[in-house]
Design a protein around this motif. Structure first.
Motif, PDB file in Angstrom:
ATOM      1  N   ARG A  74      19.038 -10.769 -20.862  1.00 23.35           N
ATOM      2  CA  ARG A  74      19.361 -10.283 -19.513  1.00 23.35           C
ATOM      3  C   ARG A  74      19.394  -8.751 -19.478  1.00 23.35           C
ATOM      4  O   ARG A  74      18.886  -8.135 -18.537  1.00 23.35           O
ATOM      5  CB  ARG A  74      20.701 -10.855 -19.052  1.00 23.35           C
ATOM      6  CG  ARG A  74      21.069 -10.465 -17.630  1.00 23.35           C
ATOM      7  CD  ARG A  74      22.370 -11.100 -17.197  1.00 23.35           C
ATOM      8  NE  ARG A  74      22.207 -12.508 -16.936  1.00 23.35           N
ATOM      9  CZ  ARG A  74      21.914 -13.026 -15.742  1.00 23.35           C
ATOM     10  NH1 ARG A  74      21.752 -12.244 -14.709  1.00 23.35           N
ATOM     11  NH2 ARG A  74      21.790 -14.320 -15.596  1.00 23.35           N
ATOM     12  N   THR A  75      19.971  -8.127 -20.487  1.00 26.93           N
ATOM     13  CA  THR A  75      20.044  -6.666 -20.519  1.00 26.93           C
ATOM     14  C   THR A  75      18.653  -6.051 -20.536  1.00 26.93           C
ATOM     15  O   THR A  75      18.371  -5.094 -19.793  1.00 26.93           O
ATOM     16  CB  THR A  75      20.845  -6.188 -21.748  1.00 26.93           C
ATOM     17  OG1 THR A  75      22.170  -6.718 -21.653  1.00 26.93           O
ATOM     18  CG2 THR A  75      20.915  -4.669 -21.810  1.00 26.93           C
ATOM     19  N   GLU A  76      17.759  -6.600 -21.358  1.00 27.59           N
ATOM     20  CA  GLU A  76      16.390  -6.094 -21.429  1.00 27.59           C
ATOM     21  C   GLU A  76      15.668  -6.285 -20.099  1.00 27.59           C
ATOM     22  O   GLU A  76      14.893  -5.426 -19.662  1.00 27.59           O
ATOM     23  CB  GLU A  76      15.613  -6.787 -22.560  1.00 27.59           C
ATOM     24  CG  GLU A  76      16.098  -6.440 -23.954  1.00 27.59           C
ATOM     25  CD  GLU A  76      17.317  -7.237 -24.415  1.00 27.59           C
ATOM     26  OE1 GLU A  76      17.882  -8.038 -23.619  1.00 27.59           O
ATOM     27  OE2 GLU A  76      17.731  -7.049 -25.566  1.00 27.59           O
ATOM     28  N   LEU A  77      15.930  -7.409 -19.445  1.00 29.53           N
ATOM     29  CA  LEU A  77      15.335  -7.685 -18.140  1.00 29.53           C
ATOM     30  C   LEU A  77      15.788  -6.640 -17.120  1.00 29.53           C
ATOM     31  O   LEU A  77      14.983  -6.082 -16.379  1.00 29.53           O
ATOM     32  CB  LEU A  77      15.702  -9.092 -17.669  1.00 29.53           C
ATOM     33  CG  LEU A  77      15.252  -9.480 -16.259  1.00 29.53           C
ATOM     34  CD1 LEU A  77      13.730  -9.456 -16.145  1.00 29.53           C
ATOM     35  CD2 LEU A  77      15.794 -10.857 -15.901  1.00 29.53           C
ATOM     36  N   LEU A  78      17.079  -6.354 -17.105  1.00 30.40           N
ATOM     37  CA  LEU A  78      17.605  -5.364 -16.162  1.00 30.40           C
ATOM     38  C   LEU A  78      17.060  -3.968 -16.469  1.00 30.40           C
ATOM     39  O   LEU A  78      16.790  -3.190 -15.543  1.00 30.40           O
ATOM     40  CB  LEU A  78      19.131  -5.372 -16.174  1.00 30.40           C
ATOM     41  CG  LEU A  78      19.762  -6.635 -15.577  1.00 30.40           C
ATOM     42  CD1 LEU A  78      21.257  -6.653 -15.827  1.00 30.40           C
ATOM     43  CD2 LEU A  78      19.458  -6.756 -14.093  1.00 30.40           C
ATOM     44  N   GLU A  79      16.878  -3.662 -17.730  1.00 31.07           N
ATOM     45  CA  GLU A  79      16.281  -2.377 -18.092  1.00 31.07           C
ATOM     46  C   GLU A  79      14.851  -2.273 -17.567  1.00 31.07           C
ATOM     47  O   GLU A  79      14.424  -1.214 -17.104  1.00 31.07           O
ATOM     48  CB  GLU A  79      16.315  -2.185 -19.603  1.00 31.07           C
ATOM     49  CG  GLU A  79      17.711  -1.912 -20.135  1.00 31.07           C
ATOM     50  CD  GLU A  79      17.811  -1.932 -21.650  1.00 31.07           C
ATOM     51  OE1 GLU A  79      16.831  -2.318 -22.326  1.00 31.07           O
ATOM     52  OE2 GLU A  79      18.883  -1.572 -22.167  1.00 31.07           O
ATOM     53  N   LYS A  80      14.116  -3.382 -17.615  1.00 30.56           N
ATOM     54  CA  LYS A  80      12.747  -3.406 -17.092  1.00 30.56           C
ATOM     55  C   LYS A  80      12.751  -3.222 -15.571  1.00 30.56           C
ATOM     56  O   LYS A  80      11.919  -2.496 -15.020  1.00 30.56           O
ATOM     57  CB  LYS A  80      12.062  -4.730 -17.460  1.00 30.56           C
ATOM     58  CG  LYS A  80      10.573  -4.746 -17.195  1.00 30.56           C
ATOM     59  CD  LYS A  80       9.933  -6.080 -17.525  1.00 30.56           C
ATOM     60  CE  LYS A  80       9.988  -6.392 -19.000  1.00 30.56           C
ATOM     61  NZ  LYS A  80       9.272  -7.647 -19.336  1.00 30.56           N
ATOM     62  N   VAL A  81      13.704  -3.865 -14.898  1.00 30.83           N
ATOM     63  CA  VAL A  81      13.824  -3.720 -13.440  1.00 30.83           C
ATOM     64  C   VAL A  81      14.113  -2.264 -13.082  1.00 30.83           C
ATOM     65  O   VAL A  81      13.501  -1.699 -12.174  1.00 30.83           O
ATOM     66  CB  VAL A  81      14.922  -4.662 -12.881  1.00 30.83           C
ATOM     67  CG1 VAL A  81      15.282  -4.299 -11.453  1.00 30.83           C
ATOM     68  CG2 VAL A  81      14.466  -6.114 -12.960  1.00 30.83           C
ATOM     69  N   VAL A  82      15.034  -1.638 -13.810  1.00 26.60           N
ATOM     70  CA  VAL A  82      15.371  -0.239 -13.536  1.00 26.60           C
ATOM     71  C   VAL A  82      14.169   0.671 -13.814  1.00 26.60           C
ATOM     72  O   VAL A  82      13.904   1.605 -13.060  1.00 26.60           O
ATOM     73  CB  VAL A  82      16.616   0.198 -14.343  1.00 26.60           C
ATOM     74  CG1 VAL A  82      16.836   1.703 -14.239  1.00 26.60           C
ATOM     75  CG2 VAL A  82      17.849  -0.545 -13.854  1.00 26.60           C
ATOM     76  N   ALA A  83      13.428   0.393 -14.882  1.00 27.71           N
ATOM     77  CA  ALA A  83      12.232   1.186 -15.189  1.00 27.71           C
ATOM     78  C   ALA A  83      11.210   1.059 -14.058  1.00 27.71           C
ATOM     79  O   ALA A  83      10.598   2.058 -13.650  1.00 27.71           O
ATOM     80  CB  ALA A  83      11.627   0.737 -16.515  1.00 27.71           C
ATOM     81  N   ASN A  84      11.026  -0.147 -13.534  1.00 27.30           N
ATOM     82  CA  ASN A  84      10.104  -0.352 -12.407  1.00 27.30           C
ATOM     83  C   ASN A  84      10.596   0.368 -11.158  1.00 27.30           C
ATOM     84  O   ASN A  84       9.812   0.952 -10.407  1.00 27.30           O
ATOM     85  CB  ASN A  84       9.926  -1.841 -12.119  1.00 27.30           C
ATOM     86  CG  ASN A  84       9.127  -2.549 -13.183  1.00 27.30           C
ATOM     87  OD1 ASN A  84       8.465  -1.929 -14.004  1.00 27.30           O
ATOM     88  ND2 ASN A  84       9.206  -3.863 -13.195  1.00 27.30           N
ATOM     89  N   PHE A  85      11.906   0.317 -10.933  1.00 28.93           N
ATOM     90  CA  PHE A  85      12.520   1.007  -9.803  1.00 28.93           C
ATOM     91  C   PHE A  85      12.266   2.511  -9.909  1.00 28.93           C
ATOM     92  O   PHE A  85      11.923   3.165  -8.929  1.00 28.93           O
ATOM     93  CB  PHE A  85      14.017   0.718  -9.765  1.00 28.93           C
ATOM     94  CG  PHE A  85      14.758   1.407  -8.666  1.00 28.93           C
ATOM     95  CD1 PHE A  85      14.721   0.922  -7.371  1.00 28.93           C
ATOM     96  CD2 PHE A  85      15.507   2.544  -8.923  1.00 28.93           C
ATOM     97  CE1 PHE A  85      15.418   1.549  -6.346  1.00 28.93           C
ATOM     98  CE2 PHE A  85      16.203   3.177  -7.910  1.00 28.93           C
ATOM     99  CZ  PHE A  85      16.160   2.687  -6.623  1.00 28.93           C
ATOM    100  N   LYS A  86      12.392   3.046 -11.113  1.00 32.78           N
ATOM    101  CA  LYS A  86      12.154   4.477 -11.311  1.00 32.78           C
ATOM    102  C   LYS A  86      10.703   4.832 -11.005  1.00 32.78           C
ATOM    103  O   LYS A  86      10.431   5.875 -10.417  1.00 32.78           O
ATOM    104  CB  LYS A  86      12.503   4.884 -12.735  1.00 32.78           C
ATOM    105  CG  LYS A  86      12.342   6.363 -12.944  1.00 32.78           C
ATOM    106  CD  LYS A  86      12.696   6.808 -14.328  1.00 32.78           C
ATOM    107  CE  LYS A  86      12.468   8.313 -14.428  1.00 32.78           C
ATOM    108  NZ  LYS A  86      12.502   8.824 -15.738  1.00 32.78           N
ATOM    109  N   LEU A  87       9.753   3.974 -11.393  1.00 29.09           N
ATOM    110  CA  LEU A  87       8.349   4.221 -11.078  1.00 29.09           C
ATOM    111  C   LEU A  87       8.137   4.310  -9.566  1.00 29.09           C
ATOM    112  O   LEU A  87       7.414   5.173  -9.073  1.00 29.09           O
ATOM    113  CB  LEU A  87       7.458   3.129 -11.656  1.00 29.09           C
ATOM    114  CG  LEU A  87       7.301   3.110 -13.164  1.00 29.09           C
ATOM    115  CD1 LEU A  87       6.541   1.850 -13.593  1.00 29.09           C
ATOM    116  CD2 LEU A  87       6.591   4.364 -13.649  1.00 29.09           C
ATOM    117  N   LEU A  88       8.776   3.407  -8.826  1.00 27.33           N
ATOM    118  CA  LEU A  88       8.671   3.433  -7.370  1.00 27.33           C
ATOM    119  C   LEU A  88       9.376   4.665  -6.817  1.00 27.33           C
ATOM    120  O   LEU A  88       8.869   5.336  -5.918  1.00 27.33           O
ATOM    121  CB  LEU A  88       9.260   2.157  -6.758  1.00 27.33           C
ATOM    122  CG  LEU A  88       9.242   2.087  -5.234  1.00 27.33           C
ATOM    123  CD1 LEU A  88       7.819   2.099  -4.702  1.00 27.33           C
ATOM    124  CD2 LEU A  88       9.976   0.858  -4.757  1.00 27.33           C
TER     125      LEU A  88
END
Length: 136
Positions: A74-88
């Motif tokens: 779950r932590t890795e998943l949330l890190e990926k979501v935040v990384a995608n959010f930063k790209l946007l």
């Protein structure tokens, strides 16, 4: 929190049920805000036409999300979501509207809470309601 806020404001629309019209509400809010600010829509989780490999998207596929949660990542998943959010967010949006999860395969309430916290987003609850005075 998995990182600092990358935009001046992030708002997460969170559904109260499985069919709330959250996509329509998200698009409507982005459109309404575009007159006043540069607004963007962020869908943390998405699956394009039931194919779990969305290209040119800031989303994690539902398939990948389910697999990561099942594997205890779950932590890795949330890190990926935040990384995608930063790209946007790097597109210089003033406001990013994040669309909450509506999916039976995920614990949508827990996941929405985790994503909202990770993005440091304000919450707007979306409920499917019927107005007696509305005419179709």
């Amino acid at each position: 929190n998995y990182g600092e806020s990358f935009v001046s404001r992030s708002i997460m629309l969170v559904p109260t049920a499985k069919s709330t019209g959250i996509f329509t509400a998200s698009l409507g809010l982005v459109k309404a805000l575009k007159d006043k600010a540069k607004a963007a829509l962020f869908r943390p989780f998405d699956c394009c036409k039931n194919v779990c490999a969305c290209k040119d998207s800031y989303s994690v596929s539902f398939c990948d999300a389910v697999k990561q949660i099942a594997a205890g990542e779950r932590t890795e998943l949330l890190e990926k979501v935040v990384a995608n959010f930063k790209l946007l967010a790097d597109t210089k949006a003033d406001v990013v509207i994040a669309e909450g999860v509506v999916n039976d395969k995920l614990d949508q309430d827990k996941l929405n809470a985790d994503v909202c916290h990770a993005l440091d987003a304000d919450i707007v609850v979306v409920n499917l309601g019927k107005c007696a005075k509305a005419k179709l």
